[in-house]
Design a protein around this motif. Structure first.
Motif, PDB file in Angstrom:
ATOM      1  N   LEU A 278       0.834  -1.201   0.000  1.00  0.00           N
ATOM      2  CA  LEU A 278       0.000   0.000   0.000  1.00  0.00           C
ATOM      3  C   LEU A 278       0.871   1.255   0.000  1.00  0.00           C
ATOM      4  N   LEU A 279       1.876   1.276   0.861  1.00  0.00           N
ATOM      5  CA  LEU A 279       2.763   2.436   0.936  1.00  0.00           C
ATOM      6  C   LEU A 279       3.585   2.604  -0.332  1.00  0.00           C
ATOM      7  N   ASN A 280       3.989   1.492  -0.950  1.00  0.00           N
ATOM      8  CA  ASN A 280       4.706   1.571  -2.218  1.00  0.00           C
ATOM      9  C   ASN A 280       3.828   2.191  -3.300  1.00  0.00           C
ATOM     10  N   GLY A 281       2.541   1.817  -3.308  1.00  0.00           N
ATOM     11  CA  GLY A 281       1.617   2.400  -4.272  1.00  0.00           C
ATOM     12  C   GLY A 281       1.455   3.896  -4.076  1.00  0.00           C
ATOM     13  N   ILE A 282       1.327   4.330  -2.825  1.00  0.00           N
ATOM     14  CA  ILE A 282       1.199   5.751  -2.532  1.00  0.00           C
ATOM     15  C   ILE A 282       2.461   6.505  -2.945  1.00  0.00           C
ATOM     16  N   ALA A 283       3.622   5.878  -2.723  1.00  0.00           N
ATOM     17  CA  ALA A 283       4.899   6.549  -2.964  1.00  0.00           C
ATOM     18  C   ALA A 283       5.174   6.790  -4.439  1.00  0.00           C
ATOM     19  N   ARG A 284       4.911   5.810  -5.296  1.00  0.00           N
ATOM     20  CA  ARG A 284       5.474   5.890  -6.639  1.00  0.00           C
ATOM     21  C   ARG A 284       4.459   6.024  -7.767  1.00  0.00           C
ATOM     22  N   ASN A 285       3.177   5.730  -7.529  1.00  0.00           N
ATOM     23  CA  ASN A 285       2.259   5.655  -8.661  1.00  0.00           C
ATOM     24  C   ASN A 285       1.838   7.007  -9.205  1.00  0.00           C
ATOM     25  N   GLY A 286       2.072   8.091  -8.448  1.00  0.00           N
ATOM     26  CA  GLY A 286       1.793   9.413  -8.995  1.00  0.00           C
ATOM     27  C   GLY A 286       2.920   9.955  -9.850  1.00  0.00           C
ATOM     28  N   VAL A 287       4.069   9.263  -9.850  1.00  0.00           N
ATOM     29  CA  VAL A 287       5.248   9.781 -10.545  1.00  0.00           C
ATOM     30  C   VAL A 287       5.005   9.878 -12.049  1.00  0.00           C
ATOM     31  N   LEU A 288       4.556   8.785 -12.671  1.00  0.00           N
ATOM     32  CA  LEU A 288       4.308   8.785 -14.115  1.00  0.00           C
ATOM     33  C   LEU A 288       3.272   9.835 -14.477  1.00  0.00           C
ATOM     34  N   PHE A 289       2.203   9.910 -13.698  1.00  0.00           N
ATOM     35  CA  PHE A 289       1.128  10.872 -13.944  1.00  0.00           C
ATOM     36  C   PHE A 289       1.664  12.300 -13.960  1.00  0.00           C
ATOM     37  N   LEU A 290       2.477  12.652 -12.950  1.00  0.00           N
ATOM     38  CA  LEU A 290       2.998  14.017 -12.856  1.00  0.00           C
ATOM     39  C   LEU A 290       4.050  14.315 -13.915  1.00  0.00           C
ATOM     40  N   LEU A 291       4.898  13.336 -14.215  1.00  0.00           N
ATOM     41  CA  LEU A 291       5.952  13.574 -15.196  1.00  0.00           C
ATOM     42  C   LEU A 291       5.394  13.758 -16.607  1.00  0.00           C
ATOM     43  N   VAL A 292       4.267  13.139 -16.908  1.00  0.00           N
ATOM     44  CA  VAL A 292       3.643  13.347 -18.217  1.00  0.00           C
ATOM     45  C   VAL A 292       3.320  14.825 -18.415  1.00  0.00           C
ATOM     46  N   PHE A 293       2.733  15.441 -17.394  1.00  0.00           N
ATOM     47  CA  PHE A 293       2.347  16.848 -17.521  1.00  0.00           C
ATOM     48  C   PHE A 293       3.553  17.771 -17.381  1.00  0.00           C
ATOM     49  N   TYR A 294       4.550  17.341 -16.650  1.00  0.00           N
ATOM     50  CA  TYR A 294       5.799  18.106 -16.589  1.00  0.00           C
ATOM     51  C   TYR A 294       6.457  18.160 -17.967  1.00  0.00           C
ATOM     52  N   LEU A 295       6.518  17.020 -18.651  1.00  0.00           N
ATOM     53  CA  LEU A 295       7.202  16.961 -19.937  1.00  0.00           C
ATOM     54  C   LEU A 295       6.383  17.597 -21.055  1.00  0.00           C
ATOM     55  N   GLN A 296       5.064  17.353 -21.081  1.00  0.00           N
ATOM     56  CA  GLN A 296       4.246  17.884 -22.170  1.00  0.00           C
ATOM     57  C   GLN A 296       3.801  19.318 -21.908  1.00  0.00           C
ATOM     58  N   GLY A 297       3.490  19.645 -20.643  1.00  0.00           N
ATOM     59  CA  GLY A 297       3.001  20.981 -20.343  1.00  0.00           C
ATOM     60  C   GLY A 297       4.103  21.968 -20.035  1.00  0.00           C
ATOM     61  N   ALA A 298       4.950  21.633 -19.055  1.00  0.00           N
ATOM     62  CA  ALA A 298       5.987  22.578 -18.632  1.00  0.00           C
ATOM     63  C   ALA A 298       7.171  22.614 -19.585  1.00  0.00           C
ATOM     64  N   ARG A 299       7.516  21.453 -20.165  1.00  0.00           N
ATOM     65  CA  ARG A 299       8.697  21.407 -21.045  1.00  0.00           C
ATOM     66  C   ARG A 299       8.346  21.521 -22.520  1.00  0.00           C
ATOM     67  N   GLY A 300       7.097  21.239 -22.888  1.00  0.00           N
ATOM     68  CA  GLY A 300       6.658  21.437 -24.260  1.00  0.00           C
ATOM     69  C   GLY A 300       6.978  20.325 -25.228  1.00  0.00           C
ATOM     70  N   TYR A 301       7.260  19.117 -24.726  1.00  0.00           N
ATOM     71  CA  TYR A 301       7.548  18.002 -25.623  1.00  0.00           C
ATOM     72  C   TYR A 301       6.255  17.406 -26.187  1.00  0.00           C
ATOM     73  N   ASP A 302       6.336  16.868 -27.398  1.00  0.00           N
ATOM     74  CA  ASP A 302       5.182  16.209 -27.993  1.00  0.00           C
ATOM     75  C   ASP A 302       4.984  14.841 -27.337  1.00  0.00           C
ATOM     76  N   PRO A 303       3.805  14.212 -27.527  1.00  0.00           N
ATOM     77  CA  PRO A 303       3.516  12.940 -26.844  1.00  0.00           C
ATOM     78  C   PRO A 303       4.524  11.838 -27.133  1.00  0.00           C
ATOM     79  N   VAL A 304       4.994  11.717 -28.367  1.00  0.00           N
ATOM     80  CA  VAL A 304       5.939  10.650 -28.703  1.00  0.00           C
ATOM     81  C   VAL A 304       7.252  10.850 -27.944  1.00  0.00           C
ATOM     82  N   THR A 305       7.767  12.070 -27.978  1.00  0.00           N
ATOM     83  CA  THR A 305       9.025  12.357 -27.281  1.00  0.00           C
ATOM     84  C   THR A 305       8.871  12.166 -25.778  1.00  0.00           C
TER      85      THR A 305
END
Length: 490
Positions: A278-305
């Motif tokens: 349970l704690l492992n799920g809380i710790a790491r499962n938001g990482v992919l979700f947040l990094l998607v918006f960091y890379l596409q929104g804040a950094r401006g990369y396209d979905p493939v990149t």
């Protein structure tokens, strides 16, 4: 013994089971990765908001989480092979419904249906493998299964970026050929092995209480940051959780056929292994979700990149899962699972240093470390938890493990949204999440980056707590004692 045949036939069949369940694991991992890359396009094309977007992501997991124990009970009663096949078929049909959904509301409904199918896949996959493999080989088998998940997590974001260029429904159409193959393979190749339990009524009260409590907590965590933590309906969400959680435990302790068999938690290894999950799920499962918006929104990369840049997150899982699983068969789970949580903590701590202009090689290193931690943790922990469950209750045991793991996932996503939303102006946040303002050209990214640091910091703390819980599961010899006891019993 639980095997229907012996000798070469039994040896061959166990690998058939592993192959079929690995197809299901691959499908689930691919779906997770492809969808998250497509979220900015879904947000724009369906003209929706963050509330709806969260339920598109979390609706599937919430349905699967609430129903996975009922799915495990059904499997123990009517057969795991039949239940697994039905889950595969429903997941595939629901994927087509997702692709055809003309509105955000209908997409959420289809995702809920997909979650019902996912519950039957989750509840039976580990149980089928545990039935088929002797305890001394279980870690290796589950490690191979986790390796397939790692491959899916690598390919998912990359495929999602490519498929999204043809429209977001394509990420769901892609599930159909894999789902059809998996359903046919399960229907024709799997046979029933475990003993069926007596038929019993279902715990409607427990299911409703769990749904109300978890839904209230998720809604309050996610939208307290957007609408204010003192908003009446946010307070009501927390209140629903506070009331429903103890009521759920009270009902489960008295129900003749409980949704959650609290008796399983009398085993220290089962209880602490699941709490660590349970704690492992809380710790790491938001990482992919947040990094998607960091890379596409804040950094401006396209979905493939962006998809390619997220690959390191799964490489460590892909490489280390089979190795750690095989090692767990020899030295037990305590050291490996604890080490995995500590390694994950190091990676999450590293992510608290990223900025808008952070070089990619630094981001890749922190992702790789988090993936390595997952690879060290998942197979040994799963093997230890499933190895102590009595054969007749493996559906319930697998369902319990997945319920708590998925609960961690839901809380992680909701908490990530809540923490980020509390620090960023809603208009700016919507622009980042939709990717409509890319590269931070017209927006002040400092509040968003600071919020990411807080979210990753919370994951770091959860990882350290998970490591402490994992280390307290008992002496290293405990796992070996379980192996010996199970072999004697067999």
């Amino acid at each position: 013994m639980s095997h229907p045949t012996a000798g070469e036939t039994s040896d061959r069949y166990r690998w058939i089971v592993l192959a079929v369940t690995s197809v299901g694991a691959l499908l689930a991992a691919l779906t997770s990765g492809t969808l998250v890359i497509a979220l900015p396009d879904i947000l724009r094309d369906l003209h929706t908001d963050l509330f709806t977007l969260m339920w598109i992501v979390v609706g599937y997991t919430l349905a699967a989480t609430v129903l996975v124990l009922n799915a495990g009970r059904i499997a123990d009663q009517v057969g795991r092979a039949r239940s697994y096949t039905a889950g595969f078929a429903l997941f595939t049909l629901a994927s087509a419904a997702c692709a055809l959904a003309p509105s955000a509301f209908l997409l959420i409904v289809a995702r809920l249906a997909q979650g019902v199918g996912g519950a039957f896949l989750m509840a039976n996959s580990a149980a089928l493998v545990t039935d088929a493999f002797p305890r001394r080989e279980l870690g290796r088998a589950l490690g191979i299964n986790a390796m397939v998940v790692g491959a899916g997590l690598i390919l998912g974001p990359i495929l999602g970026g490519w498929l999204t260029s043809y429209g977001w429904p394509t990420v769901f159409w892609f599930n159909l050929p894999i789902g059809i193959i998996g359903t046919l393979a399960a229907a024709t190749l799997l046979v029933e092995q475990g003993r069926h339990t007596e038929r019993a009524g279902f715990d409607v009260a427990g299911s409703v209480l769990y749904l109300v409590g978890l839904s209230g907590l998720v809604s309050a965590l996610a939208f307290g940051g957007i609408y204010g933590w003192t908003t009446p309906w946010v307070i009501a969400g927390f209140g629903a959780f506070v009331i429903a959680a103890p009521a759920f435990l009270w009902v489960e302790s008295r129900h003749p056929a409980p949704l959650l068999d609290l008796g399983l938690f009398r085993n220290r290894l089962f209880a602490l292994g699941n709490l660590t999950g349970l704690l492992n799920g809380i710790a790491r499962n938001g990482v992919l979700f947040l990094l998607v918006f960091y890379l596409q929104g804040a950094r401006g990369y396209d979905p493939v990149t962006a998809g390619l840049m997220l690959a390191p997150l799964a490489i460590g899982l892909l490489v280390l899962s089979p190795i750690s699983g095989a090692l767990a068969d020899r030295i037990g789970s305590r050291f490996l699972a604890t080490l995995g949580m500590l390694v994950t903590a190091v990676g999450l701590l590293g992510l608290t240093t990223i900025q808008v202009d952070t070089p990619y090689w630094q981001l890749a290193i922190w992702q790789l470390i988090i993936g390595a931690g997952s690879g060290l943790f998942i197979s040994p922990n799963t093997s230890a938890v499933m190895g102590v469950v009595p054969p007749a209750q493996r559906g319930m045991g697998a369902g319990t493990r997945m319920m708590l793991t998925q609960t961690g996932f839901v809380i992680s996503i909701a908490l990530s949204i809540g923490l980020v939303a509390s620090a960023v102006d809603p208009t700016v946040l919507l622009s980042i999440f939709s990717g409509s303002q890319v590269g931070a050209a017209d927006l002040d990214m400092a509040p968003f980056i600071s919020a990411l640091h807080i979210a990753f910091g919370v994951g770091f703390v959860a990882s350290l707590l998970g490591a402490a819980v994992s280390a307290s599961r008992g002496p290293q010899q405990a796992d070996d004692d379980v192996v010996v006891g199970r072999q004697v019993a067999a």
